[in-house]
Design a protein around this motif. Structure first.
Motif, PDB file in Angstrom:
ATOM      1  N   ILE A  58       0.874  -1.175   0.000  1.00  0.00           N
ATOM      2  CA  ILE A  58       0.000   0.000   0.000  1.00  0.00           C
ATOM      3  C   ILE A  58       0.911   1.224   0.000  1.00  0.00           C
ATOM      4  O   ILE A  58       1.796   1.361   0.842  1.00  0.00           O
ATOM      5  CB  ILE A  58      -0.927   0.030   1.228  1.00  0.00           C
ATOM      6  CG1 ILE A  58      -1.820  -1.212   1.264  1.00  0.00           C
ATOM      7  CG2 ILE A  58      -1.751   1.316   1.258  1.00  0.00           C
ATOM      8  CD1 ILE A  58      -2.807  -1.310   0.131  1.00  0.00           C
ATOM      9  N   VAL A  59       0.716   2.093  -0.969  1.00  0.00           N
ATOM     10  CA  VAL A  59       1.528   3.301  -1.120  1.00  0.00           C
ATOM     11  C   VAL A  59       0.654   4.491  -0.750  1.00  0.00           C
ATOM     12  O   VAL A  59      -0.447   4.649  -1.291  1.00  0.00           O
ATOM     13  CB  VAL A  59       2.041   3.442  -2.568  1.00  0.00           C
ATOM     14  CG1 VAL A  59       2.819   4.727  -2.751  1.00  0.00           C
ATOM     15  CG2 VAL A  59       2.877   2.229  -2.961  1.00  0.00           C
ATOM     16  N   ALA A  60       1.140   5.319   0.168  1.00  0.00           N
ATOM     17  CA  ALA A  60       0.398   6.520   0.552  1.00  0.00           C
ATOM     18  C   ALA A  60       0.499   7.556  -0.558  1.00  0.00           C
ATOM     19  O   ALA A  60       1.536   7.728  -1.182  1.00  0.00           O
ATOM     20  CB  ALA A  60       0.940   7.085   1.857  1.00  0.00           C
ATOM     21  N   GLY A  61      -0.586   8.217  -0.820  1.00  0.00           N
ATOM     22  CA  GLY A  61      -0.607   9.237  -1.861  1.00  0.00           C
ATOM     23  C   GLY A  61      -1.278  10.487  -1.343  1.00  0.00           C
ATOM     24  O   GLY A  61      -1.535  10.598  -0.159  1.00  0.00           O
ATOM     25  N   PRO A  98     -11.326   4.638  -0.197  1.00  0.00           N
ATOM     26  CA  PRO A  98     -11.432   5.526   0.964  1.00  0.00           C
ATOM     27  C   PRO A  98     -10.064   6.063   1.381  1.00  0.00           C
ATOM     28  O   PRO A  98      -9.063   5.364   1.295  1.00  0.00           O
ATOM     29  CB  PRO A  98     -12.007   4.617   2.043  1.00  0.00           C
ATOM     30  CG  PRO A  98     -11.605   3.244   1.627  1.00  0.00           C
ATOM     31  CD  PRO A  98     -11.563   3.251   0.128  1.00  0.00           C
ATOM     32  N   CYS A  99     -10.048   7.324   1.777  1.00  0.00           N
ATOM     33  CA  CYS A  99      -8.826   7.896   2.312  1.00  0.00           C
ATOM     34  C   CYS A  99      -8.725   7.488   3.776  1.00  0.00           C
ATOM     35  O   CYS A  99      -9.732   7.353   4.471  1.00  0.00           O
ATOM     36  CB  CYS A  99      -8.838   9.411   2.167  1.00  0.00           C
ATOM     37  SG  CYS A  99      -8.742   9.914   0.437  1.00  0.00           S
ATOM     38  N   CYS A 103      -4.618   9.205   1.265  1.00  0.00           N
ATOM     39  CA  CYS A 103      -5.308   8.302   0.359  1.00  0.00           C
ATOM     40  C   CYS A 103      -4.319   7.257  -0.142  1.00  0.00           C
ATOM     41  O   CYS A 103      -3.137   7.547  -0.327  1.00  0.00           O
ATOM     42  CB  CYS A 103      -5.870   9.058  -0.840  1.00  0.00           C
ATOM     43  SG  CYS A 103      -7.088  10.300  -0.390  1.00  0.00           S
ATOM     44  N   ALA A 104      -4.810   6.054  -0.386  1.00  0.00           N
ATOM     45  CA  ALA A 104      -3.972   5.038  -1.005  1.00  0.00           C
ATOM     46  C   ALA A 104      -3.709   5.466  -2.446  1.00  0.00           C
ATOM     47  O   ALA A 104      -4.613   5.887  -3.162  1.00  0.00           O
ATOM     48  CB  ALA A 104      -4.667   3.690  -0.969  1.00  0.00           C
ATOM     49  N   SER A 105      -2.460   5.393  -2.853  1.00  0.00           N
ATOM     50  CA  SER A 105      -2.074   5.769  -4.207  1.00  0.00           C
ATOM     51  C   SER A 105      -2.535   4.722  -5.209  1.00  0.00           C
ATOM     52  O   SER A 105      -2.718   3.547  -4.871  1.00  0.00           O
ATOM     53  CB  SER A 105      -0.549   5.906  -4.272  1.00  0.00           C
ATOM     54  OG  SER A 105      -0.120   6.055  -5.601  1.00  0.00           O
ATOM     55  N   LEU A 106      -2.687   5.138  -6.458  1.00  0.00           N
ATOM     56  CA  LEU A 106      -2.988   4.194  -7.532  1.00  0.00           C
ATOM     57  C   LEU A 106      -1.834   3.217  -7.750  1.00  0.00           C
ATOM     58  O   LEU A 106      -1.994   2.190  -8.400  1.00  0.00           O
ATOM     59  CB  LEU A 106      -3.282   4.951  -8.831  1.00  0.00           C
ATOM     60  CG  LEU A 106      -4.570   5.768  -8.837  1.00  0.00           C
ATOM     61  CD1 LEU A 106      -4.653   6.631 -10.086  1.00  0.00           C
ATOM     62  CD2 LEU A 106      -5.776   4.874  -8.728  1.00  0.00           C
TER      63      LEU A 106
END
Length: 97
Positions: A35-38, A55-56, A65-68
């Motif tokens: 999971i990459v934070a964006g 969901p953020c 938010c989770a990054s794409l």
């Protein structure tokens, strides 16, 4: 797949699982992002984005938010994916266009 094959179209299933074994999120040589934070770029999810279906996550002092990029292949993963596809396509006689 059966209908396409019956109609004379060459089709095949490409099994990626064997190629990715040992390269998962918890393995030493990860081919997939955790999971990459964006957000990381303009096209990434952000809290005010009406198109954001993910969901953020509340984080102290901010919304993250989770990054794409999350759970998508890294460079080594796309290379591994491409190798499987090349082998599968070669197996049904595809030579490119």
């Amino acid at each position: 797949m059966a209908e396409l094959s019956k109609a004379g179209t060459k089709v095949a299933f490409a099994d990626l699982i064997p190629a990715f074994q040992g390269h998962g999120i918890c393995d030493g040589d990860e081919w997939i992002n955790r999971i990459v934070a964006g957000p990381n770029d303009d096209g990434d999810f952000h809290a005010e984005d009406p198109a954001n279906q993910a969901p953020c996550l509340p984080w102290p002092g901010e919304n993250i938010c989770a990054s794409l990029e999350s759970l998508h292949p890294k460079n080594a993963g796309t290379t591994g994916y491409a190798r499987v596809m090349e082998q599968t396509l070669a197996g049904i006689g595809y030579k490119g266009s």
